[in-house]
Design a protein around this motif. Structure first.
Motif, short mmCIF file in Angstrom:
data_model
loop_
_atom_site.label_atom_id
_atom_site.label_comp_id
_atom_site.label_asym_id
_atom_site.label_seq_id
_atom_site.Cartn_x
_atom_site.Cartn_y
_atom_site.Cartn_z
N UNK A 44 39.06 30.81 48.47
CA UNK A 44 38.27 32.02 48.70
C UNK A 44 39.09 33.15 49.33
N UNK A 45 40.27 32.85 49.82
CA UNK A 45 41.10 33.87 50.45
C UNK A 45 42.05 34.54 49.44
N UNK A 46 42.07 34.06 48.20
CA UNK A 46 42.94 34.63 47.18
C UNK A 46 42.16 35.61 46.32
N UNK A 47 42.87 36.63 45.81
CA UNK A 47 42.25 37.59 44.91
C UNK A 47 43.14 37.82 43.69
N UNK A 48 42.49 38.09 42.58
CA UNK A 48 43.14 38.38 41.30
C UNK A 48 42.21 39.37 40.63
N UNK A 49 42.54 40.64 40.68
CA UNK A 49 41.63 41.71 40.26
C UNK A 49 42.23 42.53 39.13
N UNK A 50 41.43 42.79 38.13
CA UNK A 50 41.83 43.70 37.07
C UNK A 50 41.60 45.13 37.49
N UNK A 51 42.42 46.03 36.99
CA UNK A 51 42.27 47.47 37.24
C UNK A 51 41.91 48.11 35.91
N UNK A 52 40.75 48.74 35.86
CA UNK A 52 40.23 49.28 34.62
C UNK A 52 39.97 50.78 34.76
N UNK A 53 40.25 51.51 33.70
CA UNK A 53 39.84 52.90 33.57
C UNK A 53 39.17 53.02 32.21
N UNK A 54 37.94 53.50 32.20
CA UNK A 54 37.16 53.63 30.96
C UNK A 54 37.16 52.34 30.16
N UNK A 55 36.90 51.23 30.81
CA UNK A 55 36.84 49.89 30.21
C UNK A 55 38.17 49.42 29.62
N UNK A 56 39.26 50.10 29.91
CA UNK A 56 40.59 49.67 29.45
C UNK A 56 41.33 49.05 30.61
N UNK A 57 41.87 47.84 30.41
CA UNK A 57 42.69 47.19 31.42
C UNK A 57 44.01 47.93 31.52
N UNK A 58 44.26 48.54 32.68
CA UNK A 58 45.51 49.29 32.86
C UNK A 58 46.42 48.63 33.89
N UNK A 59 45.93 47.56 34.51
CA UNK A 59 46.75 46.87 35.50
C UNK A 59 45.98 45.77 36.18
N UNK A 60 46.64 45.11 37.13
CA UNK A 60 45.98 44.08 37.94
C UNK A 60 46.76 43.89 39.23
N UNK A 61 46.09 43.27 40.17
CA UNK A 61 46.75 42.89 41.41
C UNK A 61 46.36 41.48 41.78
N UNK A 62 47.29 40.80 42.45
CA UNK A 62 47.08 39.41 42.85
C UNK A 62 47.65 39.23 44.24
N UNK A 63 46.90 38.54 45.07
CA UNK A 63 47.37 38.29 46.42
C UNK A 63 46.40 37.40 47.17
N UNK A 64 46.50 37.48 48.50
CA UNK A 64 45.60 36.68 49.31
C UNK A 64 45.43 37.33 50.68
N UNK A 65 44.35 36.96 51.33
CA UNK A 65 44.12 37.36 52.71
C UNK A 65 44.60 36.22 53.59
N UNK A 66 45.26 36.57 54.68
CA UNK A 66 45.77 35.57 55.60
C UNK A 66 45.25 35.85 56.99
#
Length: 153
Positions: A44-66
């Motif tokens: 639950x401390x990890x994240x993997x998020x898509x970055x969208x503009x106008x429903x187009x995937x333009x990037x993502x980020x991955x990491x975690x909270x510590x």
């Protein structure tokens, strides 16, 4: 992110690698992306998020909270299509992400792992990150460094 989005993430990474030579081709395959995604579901401390503009995937980020003295963010990957990093759009995406973590989780310390192949020091520095330290190991491809940003309060 949903499991159905992983193919788009994989295609995006291949596209970015073709232009920016971010990794060795034999080190990345779809199963690797799927395993990284499953890690975020199991922790639950990890994240993997898509970055969208106008429903187009333009990037993502991955990491975690510590949990250290306070809750910190460790960003291990931020990929954005090159045409969206111009005109400071990448800066706005990063700022929105930091604002979200700060407002929802009270995160005040943001860390990012950067490899020396990235040549993105300027991006991190103009967004308030400072060189913190070189990691004491060398991964299979590149040296890695940690940049840190602290928010007041």
């Amino acid at each position: 992110m949903k499991k159905e989005d992983l193919g788009d993430i994989y295609d995006l990474i291949k596209e970015l690698n073709y232009k920016q030579n971010l990794y060795r081709d034999n080190n990345l395959n779809f199963d690797y992306i799927k395993r990284r995604y499953i890690e975020t579901l199991a922790n639950s401390m990890e994240y993997f998020c898509g970055i969208y503009i106008n429903d187009e995937l333009i990037g993502f980020l991955k990491g975690r909270l510590e949990v250290k003295d306070d809750l910190e963010s460790l960003l291990m990957a931020l990929y954005i299509k090159e045409n969206y990093t111009k005109d400071k759009q990448g800066n706005n995406i990063l700022k929105n992400f930091e604002d979200y973590l700060h407002s929802v989780y009270n995160v005040k310390v943001f860390n990012v792992i950067v490899n020396d192949k990235c040549e993105c020091d300027k991006f991190w520095e103009e967004n308030g990150y400072n060189f913190n330290r070189k990691l004491n190991y060398q991964d299979e491809v590149y040296n890695s460094y940690i940049y840190t940003k602290r928010r007041g309060g």
